[in-house]
Design a protein around this motif. Structure first.
Motif, PDB file in Angstrom:
ATOM      1  N   LEU A 263      23.901  -9.801 -39.818  1.00 16.72           N
ATOM      2  CA  LEU A 263      23.401  -8.635 -38.993  1.00 16.72           C
ATOM      3  C   LEU A 263      22.923  -7.552 -40.151  1.00 16.72           C
ATOM      4  N   ASP A 264      22.303  -6.684 -39.613  1.00 17.82           N
ATOM      5  CA  ASP A 264      21.582  -5.384 -40.456  1.00 17.82           C
ATOM      6  C   ASP A 264      22.845  -4.670 -40.702  1.00 17.82           C
ATOM      7  N   TYR A 265      23.325  -4.448 -41.821  1.00 19.78           N
ATOM      8  CA  TYR A 265      24.699  -3.622 -42.043  1.00 19.78           C
ATOM      9  C   TYR A 265      24.463  -2.358 -41.986  1.00 19.78           C
ATOM     10  N   GLY A 266      23.262  -1.800 -42.376  1.00 19.20           N
ATOM     11  CA  GLY A 266      22.897  -0.337 -42.341  1.00 19.20           C
ATOM     12  C   GLY A 266      23.079   0.092 -40.704  1.00 19.20           C
ATOM     13  N   LYS A 267      22.198  -0.714 -39.986  1.00 20.79           N
ATOM     14  CA  LYS A 267      22.509  -0.367 -38.457  1.00 20.79           C
ATOM     15  C   LYS A 267      23.884  -0.562 -37.888  1.00 20.79           C
ATOM     16  N   TYR A 268      24.585  -1.533 -38.420  1.00 19.17           N
ATOM     17  CA  TYR A 268      25.887  -1.546 -37.991  1.00 19.17           C
ATOM     18  C   TYR A 268      26.832  -0.577 -38.182  1.00 19.17           C
ATOM     19  N   LYS A 269      26.721  -0.023 -39.461  1.00 17.31           N
ATOM     20  CA  LYS A 269      27.476   1.261 -40.066  1.00 17.31           C
ATOM     21  C   LYS A 269      27.073   2.447 -39.293  1.00 17.31           C
ATOM     22  N   TYR A 270      25.690   2.402 -38.757  1.00 12.41           N
ATOM     23  CA  TYR A 270      25.133   3.583 -37.904  1.00 12.41           C
ATOM     24  C   TYR A 270      25.722   3.719 -36.597  1.00 12.41           C
ATOM     25  N   GLU A 271      25.828   2.462 -36.009  1.00 16.42           N
ATOM     26  CA  GLU A 271      26.575   2.437 -34.576  1.00 16.42           C
ATOM     27  C   GLU A 271      27.957   2.607 -34.486  1.00 16.42           C
ATOM     28  N   MET A 272      28.792   2.250 -35.709  1.00 12.72           N
ATOM     29  CA  MET A 272      30.182   2.460 -35.704  1.00 12.72           C
ATOM     30  C   MET A 272      30.305   4.003 -35.900  1.00 12.72           C
ATOM     31  N   GLN A 273      29.612   4.595 -36.673  1.00 15.77           N
ATOM     32  CA  GLN A 273      29.620   6.144 -36.972  1.00 15.77           C
ATOM     33  C   GLN A 273      29.383   6.888 -35.675  1.00 15.77           C
ATOM     34  N   LYS A 274      28.395   6.483 -34.784  1.00 22.27           N
ATOM     35  CA  LYS A 274      28.155   6.995 -33.548  1.00 22.27           C
ATOM     36  C   LYS A 274      29.157   6.928 -32.666  1.00 22.27           C
ATOM     37  N   LYS A 275      29.975   5.688 -32.571  1.00 22.73           N
ATOM     38  CA  LYS A 275      30.912   5.495 -31.603  1.00 22.73           C
ATOM     39  C   LYS A 275      32.297   6.475 -32.090  1.00 22.73           C
ATOM     40  N   ALA A 276      32.512   6.571 -33.135  1.00 13.69           N
ATOM     41  CA  ALA A 276      33.630   7.337 -33.791  1.00 13.69           C
ATOM     42  C   ALA A 276      33.318   8.792 -33.426  1.00 13.69           C
ATOM     43  N   SER A 277      32.014   9.180 -33.572  1.00 15.15           N
ATOM     44  CA  SER A 277      31.839  10.678 -33.337  1.00 15.15           C
ATOM     45  C   SER A 277      31.977  10.876 -31.922  1.00 15.15           C
TER      46      SER A 277
END
Length: 140
Positions: free
Chosen positions: A32-46
């Motif tokens: 997968l696209d790791y940058g996009k994955y990290k961004y989505e995880m950050q959104k979920k946490a916020s």
């Protein structure tokens, strides 16, 4: 699939090989696209932080010789604090000879407990700390 084959597949797709479950046997990986994955995880946490309610500690100060109307006003604010989900610290400060009449303070605390019984429960009963008596209540 071997690690080398998985890396080649990921490189061919222009994506990253990300280890999802390292403790599994064999370890689980995803392309997968790791940058996009990290961004989505950050959104979920916020989003989870936004929905979280911080419990605050509000304090109500009383005197042993409090009058009925003053008591009613204090109880009204305590009820609103408990309805909001905050904890309420009820404290009573003693001056001079008031320390000799602690039974009056205990009666006032019993009255407070009776008033707020419908909205909260006593977390810690009336206890002495120096020249003041403290009781802690939390919302039901």
């Amino acid at each position: 699939m071997t690690v080398r084959d998985a890396l080649a597949l990921a490189e061919e797709a222009g994506l990253d090989l990300v280890e999802i479950s390292p403790n599994a046997d064999p370890p689980v990986c995803k392309i997968l696209d790791y940058g996009k994955y990290k961004y989505e995880m950050q959104k979920k946490a916020s989003e989870a932080r936004k929905k979280q309610k911080m419990v605050e500690l509000k304090e109500i100060k009383l005197r042993p010789t409090i009058e009925d109307h003053d008591f009613a006003v204090k109880m009204k604010s305590a009820v609103s604090f408990l309805k909001e989900g905050d904890k309420v610290k009820v404290s009573m400060r003693f001056r001079g000879r008031e320390m000799a009449h602690q039974e009056i303070a205990r009666d006032v605390f019993a009255r407070v407990q009776a008033e707020l019984d419908a909205y909260g429960k006593v977390e810690s009963g009336p206890t002495f700390e120096g020249r003041q008596m403290i009781m802690l209540m939390s919302a039901k």
